[in-house]
Design a protein around this motif. Structure first.
Motif, PDB file in Angstrom:
ATOM      1  N   VAL A  73       0.731  -1.152  -0.006  1.00  0.00           N
ATOM      2  CA  VAL A  73      -0.013   0.071   0.189  1.00  0.00           C
ATOM      3  C   VAL A  73       0.749   1.213  -0.026  1.00  0.00           C
ATOM      4  O   VAL A  73       0.448   2.178  -0.967  1.00  0.00           O
ATOM      5  CB  VAL A  73      -0.871   0.154   1.295  1.00  0.00           C
ATOM      6  CG1 VAL A  73      -1.512   1.245   1.433  1.00  0.00           C
ATOM      7  CG2 VAL A  73      -1.971  -1.082   1.008  1.00  0.00           C
ATOM      8  N   ALA A  74       1.955   1.336   0.756  1.00  0.00           N
ATOM      9  CA  ALA A  74       2.713   2.549   1.099  1.00  0.00           C
ATOM     10  C   ALA A  74       3.349   2.568  -0.504  1.00  0.00           C
ATOM     11  O   ALA A  74       3.586   3.693  -0.918  1.00  0.00           O
ATOM     12  CB  ALA A  74       3.825   2.436   1.999  1.00  0.00           C
ATOM     13  N   ALA A  75       4.110   1.581  -1.156  1.00  0.00           N
ATOM     14  CA  ALA A  75       4.830   1.918  -2.572  1.00  0.00           C
ATOM     15  C   ALA A  75       3.594   2.336  -3.496  1.00  0.00           C
ATOM     16  O   ALA A  75       4.178   3.183  -4.229  1.00  0.00           O
ATOM     17  CB  ALA A  75       4.965   0.270  -2.856  1.00  0.00           C
ATOM     18  N   ILE A  76       2.513   1.689  -3.740  1.00  0.00           N
ATOM     19  CA  ILE A  76       1.543   2.368  -4.360  1.00  0.00           C
ATOM     20  C   ILE A  76       1.117   3.606  -4.146  1.00  0.00           C
ATOM     21  O   ILE A  76       1.138   4.469  -5.036  1.00  0.00           O
ATOM     22  CB  ILE A  76       0.405   1.152  -4.722  1.00  0.00           C
ATOM     23  CG1 ILE A  76       0.677   0.050  -5.106  1.00  0.00           C
ATOM     24  CG2 ILE A  76      -0.824   1.952  -5.560  1.00  0.00           C
ATOM     25  CD1 ILE A  76      -0.350  -1.120  -5.186  1.00  0.00           C
ATOM     26  N   GLY A  77       0.914   3.866  -2.962  1.00  0.00           N
ATOM     27  CA  GLY A  77       0.591   5.256  -2.697  1.00  0.00           C
ATOM     28  C   GLY A  77       1.682   6.164  -2.661  1.00  0.00           C
ATOM     29  O   GLY A  77       1.232   7.512  -3.075  1.00  0.00           O
TER      30      GLY A  77
END
Length: 255
Positions: A114-118
């Motif tokens: 989630v952090a990477a895509i965000g």
């Protein structure tokens, strides 16, 4: 009156073939729907032309995306993290306490994904916002800078008197003792360099092509078409002279 998809297609096909009145009579199309079908047929033709146009295939420039590597990395890293979480999920056995730590690891991988895509989405939004702001600042500066207005005024003088700029005309202006001729030549060179700068910004993805098209397309077309003969002479000696300006003018061909 509602018509089925096949009937709508037949009506539009008839309009494009020049048989509008015949198909309207055949399918009993009222006046209001006739106008809608004419627009529908015109829109369909426009879509096909834009999709298959030689102008799109051979004349549109390739605009770079400066952050595509970062976005690709974030998307790939996020996908791998989610894949790892799915793999770990297969090893979880709620009846076996020894597998409980796997739940934490799976949650960690999901959080990383989630952090990477965000980060990728946030970076794209930030870049797009910054690019739009930079483009608007550059375009607005055109009106605020006296140099641009003076150059355009001098250029318009050349346009009214000679219609087209050639190498012979430039040589004449350069050798002329008249102060107005020298100002006209200076304005000409200023505009060519200015639009080359704009074209480089668009090509490299640092300026928003849509904003440039909506605000400067007319100026770009006007200046290039007036100076095309002169630019071609320059490019005969050095093909890279004003190459981005030339490419951007081709990019703005119709359709």
């Amino acid at each position: 009156m509602y018509h089925e998809w096949a009937v709508q297609r037949s009506i539009c096909h008839g309009i494009l073939q020049g048989r509008a009145e015949a198909v309207f009579s055949t399918y009993t199309v009222d006046a209001i729907d006739q106008s809608a079908y004419r627009r529908m047929a015109d829109d369909a033709l426009t879509v096909v032309i834009r999709r298959r146009s030689a102008a799109k295939r051979y004349f549109r420039i390739r605009i770079k995306n400066p952050i595509w590597i970062g976005i690709a990395f974030a998307t790939t890293f996020g996908a791998l993290a989610f894949a790892a979480a799915v793999v770990l999920a297969r090893w979880i056995d709620l009846a076996n306490a020894q597998t409980y730590p796997i739940v934490g690891a799976m949650a960690g991988f999901c959080a990383i994904g989630v952090a990477a895509i965000g980060w990728g989405v946030s970076g794209w939004i930030t870049h797009r916002t910054a690019r739009s702001k930079l483009t608007m600042d550059v375009v607005a500066a055109r009106f605020a800078q006296p140099a641009f207005n003076d150059a355009l005024t001098a250029f318009n003088t050349i346009r009214r008197e000679h219609h087209h700029v050639t190498s012979a005309l430039v040589d004449h202006l350069a050798a002329s003792p008249d102060e107005n001729d020298r100002k006209a030549l200076q304005g000409l060179r200023y505009l060519l360099n200015y639009f080359e700068f704009i074209a480089v910004g668009v090509t490299e993805g640092e300026l928003d092509e849509r904003i440039v098209a909506q605000t400067l397309r007319g100026n770009i077309t006007y200046v290039y078409d007036t100076t095309a003969l002169y630019i071609l002479d320059l490019q005969a000696k050095n093909p890279r002279t004003l190459e981005h300006f030339t490419a951007l003018r081709r990019h703005y061909r119709e359709p």
